[in-house]
Motif scaffolding. Structure first.
Motif, PDB file in Angstrom:
ATOM      1  N   LEU B  13       0.830  -1.259  -0.032  1.00 39.42           N
ATOM      2  CA  LEU B  13       0.075   0.026   0.013  1.00 39.42           C
ATOM      3  C   LEU B  13       0.941   1.231  -0.062  1.00 39.42           C
ATOM      4  CD1 LEU B  13      -2.524  -1.173   2.599  1.00 39.42           C
ATOM      5  CD2 LEU B  13      -2.865  -1.224   0.139  1.00 39.42           C
ATOM      6  N   GLY B  14       2.002   0.992   0.009  1.00 41.83           N
ATOM      7  CA  GLY B  14       3.289   2.138  -0.119  1.00 41.83           C
ATOM      8  C   GLY B  14       3.439   2.596   1.430  1.00 41.83           C
ATOM      9  N   VAL B  15       3.390   1.840   2.145  1.00 39.42           N
ATOM     10  CA  VAL B  15       3.619   2.451   3.422  1.00 39.42           C
ATOM     11  C   VAL B  15       4.806   1.532   4.031  1.00 39.42           C
ATOM     12  CG1 VAL B  15       2.861   2.729   6.053  1.00 39.42           C
ATOM     13  CG2 VAL B  15       1.459   3.124   4.256  1.00 39.42           C
ATOM     14  N   VAL B  38       8.835   1.502  12.969  1.00 34.90           N
ATOM     15  CA  VAL B  38       7.884   2.419  13.015  1.00 34.90           C
ATOM     16  C   VAL B  38       6.988   2.495  11.682  1.00 34.90           C
ATOM     17  CG1 VAL B  38       9.620   4.114  12.349  1.00 34.90           C
ATOM     18  CG2 VAL B  38       7.394   5.036  13.406  1.00 34.90           C
ATOM     19  N   VAL B  39       5.699   2.728  11.363  1.00 31.67           N
ATOM     20  CA  VAL B  39       5.109   3.224  10.213  1.00 31.67           C
ATOM     21  C   VAL B  39       4.740   4.461  10.121  1.00 31.67           C
ATOM     22  CG1 VAL B  39       4.589   0.724   9.657  1.00 31.67           C
ATOM     23  CG2 VAL B  39       2.826   2.139  11.104  1.00 31.67           C
ATOM     24  N   ARG B  40       5.019   5.085   9.114  1.00 28.72           N
ATOM     25  CA  ARG B  40       4.341   6.492   8.941  1.00 28.72           C
ATOM     26  C   ARG B  40       3.369   6.860   7.828  1.00 28.72           C
ATOM     27  NH1 ARG B  40      10.010   7.002   9.695  1.00 28.72           N
ATOM     28  NH2 ARG B  40      10.477   7.685  11.923  1.00 28.72           N
ATOM     29  N   PRO B  41       2.109   6.440   8.453  1.00 23.76           N
ATOM     30  CA  PRO B  41       1.063   6.455   7.133  1.00 23.76           C
ATOM     31  C   PRO B  41       0.832   8.162   6.553  1.00 23.76           C
ATOM     32  CG  PRO B  41      -0.039   6.486   9.322  1.00 23.76           C
ATOM     33  CD  PRO B  41       1.324   6.139   9.652  1.00 23.76           C
ATOM     34  N   LEU B  42       0.144   8.232   5.629  1.00 24.65           N
ATOM     35  CA  LEU B  42      -0.076   9.710   5.039  1.00 24.65           C
ATOM     36  C   LEU B  42      -1.512   9.880   4.861  1.00 24.65           C
ATOM     37  CD1 LEU B  42       1.972  11.902   3.683  1.00 24.65           C
ATOM     38  CD2 LEU B  42       1.612  10.689   1.572  1.00 24.65           C
TER      39      LEU B  42
END
Lengths: 457, 457
Positions: B13-15, B38-42
């Motif tokens: 999904l691009g994350v 860590v994940v950094r959703p947009l």
């Protein structure tokens, strides 16, 4: 025979099940299948027993804080309905002069709380509606808006005790700490703040609620702005928004047309009327009065100092803004009895929207053959439009149909109902259609054991 | 290998899932088993996917609104922990000049919101804490108390969008209505008001929050009262309670000892210092200033007009009360890095209690070998006592033990914690022992799918 077992079990605990003779508490449920029986508990233990036995016997509980019926909770479950009338629980448990709060039982009325404060010679204002007999707890659970600077009743609530459907007793906020003086001092406690879930919900029976009360200000000057034409009314609402948000006029600024005002409070109002109050040190109030006078002159409105009022409606308005219910309100109830229904809509505080809402609502109601009043008042950032629909004896279906038309028509224009008599709850809830929100509310109701499914099981 | 599947699914999904390099957001979780990834959703859709995939793969989500780490949510579930950092979601979605509100994404800092308002030449104050980099949404979810008249951040919150554990998107309040302009104008909507359940709870990931903002008043005069002895400090707090409750001083009145003040903001404070602000029309502020001057003379306190301040701490205080974070705060963080922990206690606004709390807390902390500051400030009816415990490199256990001692010692005296860094959550929750309240919170967590049991299942 579930209701017989329910009655028999409660009788052993000293709680009688009686026939309902006074229908005033059920005013807002007109059109629904009403309970015929009532129980009047005296203690928290009674309420815990009532919840448990009702659950076991499949009885649906309706709840009224006192005989006035504000804050009425209606059950949508299938079981035979019984009304729980909390009017015998009417103790003013505590009033604190230093920290300006009160803790009350559900039956306590605005009149009674004021009297308790006067008896101690404490100088506070109690934000209230028009009716002195209404329950303070009912006002909070209904999320009523009063007329003083403490008008948002839920915002000023602090600490709660409720009995949930399984009979559990819950103390929220700082009340969950075994010791301490902060239950009525700090709203939120620790962890998720859940008090709001017990307002407009029927998820529990309130047994005690705390509220902050307002010290009487050193000076108070209530005012009216009298307006003859619509264009000026529109401009005035725009100015009032700024004065309210800037706390120059810190209380509920009311906007009401002459027709509605005559029905609500009588007197001799102008075509449009705006009411507000100035509060503070005497010299400060003088300065603000000068400012208000300038605004009135500029917009060609007539500014009246309501401390000098002789007109009945004007006197009532001056009292309401310092938390005194309006005696003349009884003329309205005398004329329509319990044959009226309430809806409160939320609008932006904008002149053109306020005008359109007041006019169009009255057109729709009159075309439907209902009596109607529209009173609009500012909350922190919203204009709350209170609509009362009255109907002739035997003509409730007309008012119900009209109310539902108003609910759906205004929702289409983005104006939602934020407080409604129970008979309208389902129609209003249907307009709040966000699927995530609906699911969340259903999960909450199921978890707390108050959902129809759980009840029926 | 649940975390690998989690990462692989999100990558599509691009994350990206990355290693944590900046530990500042995890400051308040010191002593717990920390996430390494860590994940950094947009987008909101990213967050929905993260919730669903985490649920399916047994990953425990921690959440930080931005890199500052205020409002950090820690999961107590068993799964492998991953941090969700929302700092890329940093859009100021709307600011409204007429109705004085803002709608922001979780990453937006106080500095950024102020800049957005300045860019439009809108003249508002944003209530904030000391740190300009803190998240506005984090402050609300943490139920922070700022220094302006809008200091109670949850009270001034209006409208919320959250993603619950099952990935459902929820819009609360008027946001549940498909159309309309009132999402940021009216807090409560219709039916149970549930926004508070998403604060201090970890029951959902906030994606948008609305808040009311304060128009800059025509005149503002911040003041300090300098006090040399304890007896005068006690008397002064009693007077300040009345001034605050009567809204003469409508903002957070701060009481702080010289030692704590030097550590927090530097400068050259007195043994005891009280800060507050006067707001309103210029002439009104003059009148109130005269009143304050009389009080200062009577109690033999030195009254300072902070608009004239040259001292760094005094200048910082003047700024804080108009919603400007304090640049000198960075000296504190420079001296201790991320090696400090926060607890906020709720007390009545009473002089003797305020004095005892400040002195005894510092005694306990110093005996335990911790650095300590105590800053007390008035909310509507409460004195909030903020305690910062700092510790030397590698010495976190000392601060944890000291914090737990403070939590239990003060609870025994009826003084509860109302805000705490996540590492202290369990210890604090244990002091709120009302069984009905605990059951209700557990039912809520289970219903919303965020309980350890559900997570593990």
């Amino acid at each position: 025979m579930s209701i017989n077992t329910f009655s028999a079990k409660l009788k052993k605990l000293g709680v009688n099940t009686e026939s309902i003779t006074d229908t005033m508490p059920l005013r807002g449920a007109a059109g629904l299948a009403l309970p015929q029986k009532v129980v009047r508990p005296l203690t928290v233990k009674h309420i815990q027993a009532i919840q448990k036995i009702a659950h076991a016997e499949g009885v649906s509980l309706w709840v009224t804080p006192n005989a006035s019926g504000n804050g009425l909770q209606v059950s949508q479950a299938d079981g035979e309905p019984v009304l729980v009338d909390l009017s015998r629980m009417r103790s003013v448990i505590k009033v604190d002069n230093d920290s300006a709060y009160a803790l009350v039982e559900p039956g306590v009325s605005y009149r009674q709380l004021s009297a308790a404060l006067q008896a101690k010679r404490y100088d506070f204002w109690i934000d209230s509606g028009r009716n002195a007999a209404d329950s303070v707890v009912g006002g909070i659970c209904d999320r009523s808006l009063g007329y003083s600077a403490y008008s948002d009743n839920l915002l000023m609530q602090c600490g709660m005790e409720v009995v949930t459907a399984d009979g559990a007793l819950v103390r929220t906020g700082m009340g969950a700490l075994p010791k301490g003086d902060c239950w009525q001092l700090f709203k939120f406690g620790f962890g998720p703040y859940m008090d709001g879930s017990f307002t407009q919900s029927g998820l529990g029976i309130p047994t005690k609620i705390g509220l902050w009360i307002s010290p009487a200000p050193p000076a108070y000057r209530p005012f009216a702005l009298r307006i003859d034409d619509e264009q000026t009314m529109v401009a005035a609402v725009e100015v009032m928004r700024d004065l309210r948000i800037n706390m120059v006029v810190p209380n509920t600024v009311v906007v009401v047309d002459g027709d509605s005002e005559r029905k609500l409070l009588g007197g001799n109002p102008a075509p449009w009327n705006i009411y507000g109050g100035l509060y503070g040190l005497p010299k400060n109030v003088d300065i603000l009065w000068g400012m208000l006078n300038g605004i009135a002159a500029q917009l060609k409105m007539r500014l009246e100092d309501l401390t000098q009022a002789t007109d009945s409606a004007a006197q009532a308005r001056a009292g309401l803004m310092q938390g005194k219910p309006a005696a003349v309100w009884h003329d309205y109830e005398k004329s329509v009895g319990s044959r009226y229904l309430r809806l409160v809509f939320a609008l932006p505080i904008e002149g053109d929207k306020a005008l359109h809402f007041a006019k169009r609502t009255q057109e729709i109601a009159k075309a439907a053959g209902c009596g109607v009043t529209v009173e609009q008042g500012t909350a922190w950032r919203t204009l709350m439009g209170e609509v009362l629909l009255s109907y002739a004896e035997g003509d409730v279906q007309r008012a119900l149909a009209c109310g539902k038309t108003l609910i759906s028509e205004w929702a289409k224009q983005g104006i939602g109902v934020v407080r409604a008599d129970p008979t309208f709850h389902q129609a209003v809830a249907a307009t709040y259609s966000d699927p995530g929100f609906n699911k969340l509310q259903a999960l909450l109701a199921e978890a707390v054991g108050a959902s129809p499914a759980r009840r029926a099981a």
